[in-house]
Write a protein that holds these residues in place. Sequence first.
Motif, PDB file in Angstrom:
ATOM      1  N   UNK A  79      52.186  57.158  73.075  1.00  0.00           N
ATOM      2  CA  UNK A  79      51.759  58.311  73.867  1.00  0.00           C
ATOM      3  C   UNK A  79      52.212  58.068  75.307  1.00  0.00           C
ATOM      4  N   UNK A  80      53.208  58.824  75.755  1.00  0.00           N
ATOM      5  CA  UNK A  80      53.748  58.659  77.106  1.00  0.00           C
ATOM      6  C   UNK A  80      52.988  59.583  78.048  1.00  0.00           C
ATOM      7  N   UNK A  81      52.305  58.980  79.003  1.00  0.00           N
ATOM      8  CA  UNK A  81      51.493  59.734  79.956  1.00  0.00           C
ATOM      9  C   UNK A  81      51.911  59.368  81.381  1.00  0.00           C
ATOM     10  N   UNK A  82      51.071  59.707  82.335  1.00  0.00           N
ATOM     11  CA  UNK A  82      51.482  59.622  83.737  1.00  0.00           C
ATOM     12  C   UNK A  82      51.694  58.191  84.227  1.00  0.00           C
ATOM     13  N   UNK A  83      51.035  57.201  83.631  1.00  0.00           N
ATOM     14  CA  UNK A  83      51.150  55.834  84.153  1.00  0.00           C
ATOM     15  C   UNK A  83      52.530  55.234  83.939  1.00  0.00           C
ATOM     16  N   UNK A  84      53.362  55.910  83.123  1.00  0.00           N
ATOM     17  CA  UNK A  84      54.764  55.495  83.004  1.00  0.00           C
ATOM     18  C   UNK A  84      55.694  56.681  83.244  1.00  0.00           C
ATOM     19  N   UNK A  85      55.197  57.720  83.921  1.00  0.00           N
ATOM     20  CA  UNK A  85      56.048  58.844  84.292  1.00  0.00           C
ATOM     21  C   UNK A  85      55.964  60.045  83.396  1.00  0.00           C
ATOM     22  N   UNK A 143      51.458  52.511  94.043  1.00  0.00           N
ATOM     23  CA  UNK A 143      51.402  53.749  93.273  1.00  0.00           C
ATOM     24  C   UNK A 143      51.820  53.470  91.826  1.00  0.00           C
ATOM     25  N   UNK A 144      51.053  54.068  90.909  1.00  0.00           N
ATOM     26  CA  UNK A 144      51.378  53.995  89.482  1.00  0.00           C
ATOM     27  C   UNK A 144      51.801  55.403  89.052  1.00  0.00           C
ATOM     28  N   UNK A 163      43.432  49.981  88.490  1.00  0.00           N
ATOM     29  CA  UNK A 163      42.521  49.986  89.631  1.00  0.00           C
ATOM     30  C   UNK A 163      42.942  48.930  90.654  1.00  0.00           C
ATOM     31  N   UNK A 164      43.310  47.740  90.174  1.00  0.00           N
ATOM     32  CA  UNK A 164      43.734  46.676  91.093  1.00  0.00           C
ATOM     33  C   UNK A 164      45.009  47.069  91.820  1.00  0.00           C
ATOM     34  N   UNK A 165      45.945  47.711  91.113  1.00  0.00           N
ATOM     35  CA  UNK A 165      47.174  48.165  91.763  1.00  0.00           C
ATOM     36  C   UNK A 165      46.862  49.160  92.872  1.00  0.00           C
ATOM     37  N   UNK A 166      45.947  50.067  92.606  1.00  0.00           N
ATOM     38  CA  UNK A 166      45.522  51.040  93.624  1.00  0.00           C
ATOM     39  C   UNK A 166      44.909  50.323  94.828  1.00  0.00           C
ATOM     40  N   UNK A 167      44.071  49.314  94.576  1.00  0.00           N
ATOM     41  CA  UNK A 167      43.446  48.575  95.674  1.00  0.00           C
ATOM     42  C   UNK A 167      44.475  47.840  96.527  1.00  0.00           C
ATOM     43  N   UNK A 168      45.636  47.517  95.941  1.00  0.00           N
ATOM     44  CA  UNK A 168      46.711  46.855  96.682  1.00  0.00           C
ATOM     45  C   UNK A 168      47.622  47.865  97.380  1.00  0.00           C
ATOM     46  N   UNK A 169      47.288  49.141  97.288  1.00  0.00           N
ATOM     47  CA  UNK A 169      48.104  50.158  97.925  1.00  0.00           C
ATOM     48  C   UNK A 169      49.349  50.538  97.155  1.00  0.00           C
ATOM     49  N   UNK A 181      42.981  58.344  86.094  1.00  0.00           N
ATOM     50  CA  UNK A 181      43.916  58.799  87.116  1.00  0.00           C
ATOM     51  C   UNK A 181      44.747  57.616  87.577  1.00  0.00           C
ATOM     52  N   UNK A 182      46.042  57.577  87.253  1.00  0.00           N
ATOM     53  CA  UNK A 182      46.749  58.531  86.380  1.00  0.00           C
ATOM     54  C   UNK A 182      46.371  58.340  84.921  1.00  0.00           C
ATOM     55  N   UNK A 183      46.717  59.330  84.105  1.00  0.00           N
ATOM     56  CA  UNK A 183      46.489  59.175  82.672  1.00  0.00           C
ATOM     57  C   UNK A 183      47.325  58.010  82.144  1.00  0.00           C
ATOM     58  N   UNK A 184      46.811  57.347  81.127  1.00  0.00           N
ATOM     59  CA  UNK A 184      47.365  56.069  80.688  1.00  0.00           C
ATOM     60  C   UNK A 184      48.298  56.216  79.492  1.00  0.00           C
ATOM     61  N   UNK A 185      49.541  55.765  79.677  1.00  0.00           N
ATOM     62  CA  UNK A 185      50.435  55.613  78.529  1.00  0.00           C
ATOM     63  C   UNK A 185      49.900  54.497  77.635  1.00  0.00           C
ATOM     64  N   UNK A 186      50.050  54.677  76.330  1.00  0.00           N
ATOM     65  CA  UNK A 186      49.427  53.715  75.425  1.00  0.00           C
ATOM     66  C   UNK A 186      50.045  53.789  74.043  1.00  0.00           C
TER      67      UNK A 186
END
Length: 349
Positions: free
Chosen positions: A328-334, A266-267, A258-264, A286-291
Amino acid sequence: MRPPGLRDVAAQAGVSVKTVSNVVNGTGRVTDATRARVEAAVAALGYRPNVAARNLRRGRTGVITLALPDLTAPYFAELADAMIRVAEPRSLTVLIDQTQGSLERELRTFRGELLQQSDGLVFSPLAMPAEELARRTEGVPLVLLGEHVPSGLHDRVVVDNRAAAALATRHLISLGRQSIAAIGPQPRGSHPTSQLRLDSFRQTLAEHGMSVEPAMLAPVESFHRADGAQAMNRLLSHRPRPDAVFCFNDLLALGAMRAAHDHGLRVPEDIAVIGFDGIEEGAFSTPTLSTITLDKRQIAEAALALLASRTETPDLPARTVTVDHRLAVRASTGGPSVPHRVSGLETVW
């Protein structure tokens, strides 16, 4: 017409009466496939054990206590749900105690009258000193969740935090990221889990010829979304900015995104983010989180199996069970942005 008994369930499932008893009572070793057949037979026949009579014969209450720090944290809420689901076919009631990570509350749980109603305690301590836990030599059977006491003192269910943190860090390195930060360090000695993940993060970077700048370590007071957002804000105030962040749990990661989004930003294009725990919320962010996902049902099953065997054989040596983890590789890391399906608490990709 008589109600169905153990023999009827055994015939329906194609197993022995002893195997049915092991599944119903949570004792002995039973494979997952056999347990599933027995549980299906129990459901199909409507078998209901006479819990009151059985507990009276054994001098037990049929109740176990699960003491967790914070039920507002999704990881602990999902763990409590898994424990209840695993306990139900064993005719066990789970009494949940929220300690809020307070030493006073943890001591009250550990020593208090609540345990007089319980056949066992599954305990995830945060504030209690290891020496206090180690001092306990009698009372209801105890299973600890986490690394707060050295092995050999009490039964434990643990995660290999070093291996799991290394897996997360290697994933970020494999993406070609050059400036990798960590959100979640805490004062040494205050949180063993955090320290294990930090040590592994440092070591894994070093093994790949990468160093950790002090500015790339963002300490937090707690593992909540707001802490993650505040930590990310601090990281982004430095130059050069990190291009990847390993967060020590998923709530920190959600706040960081969320903070990254507020700084403009992209994740993951500008900054990749990975978390730890595998909470369901991360599959729908949004985006889905890799974890790093942890098998919460396996944690619950291991804890109840340890309690059951400790109840039957009190003099067993202390045991440690290490549960599985996976990336679990999701959208936050591609990775993919939408899960294929969600089954219970486990997101399948």
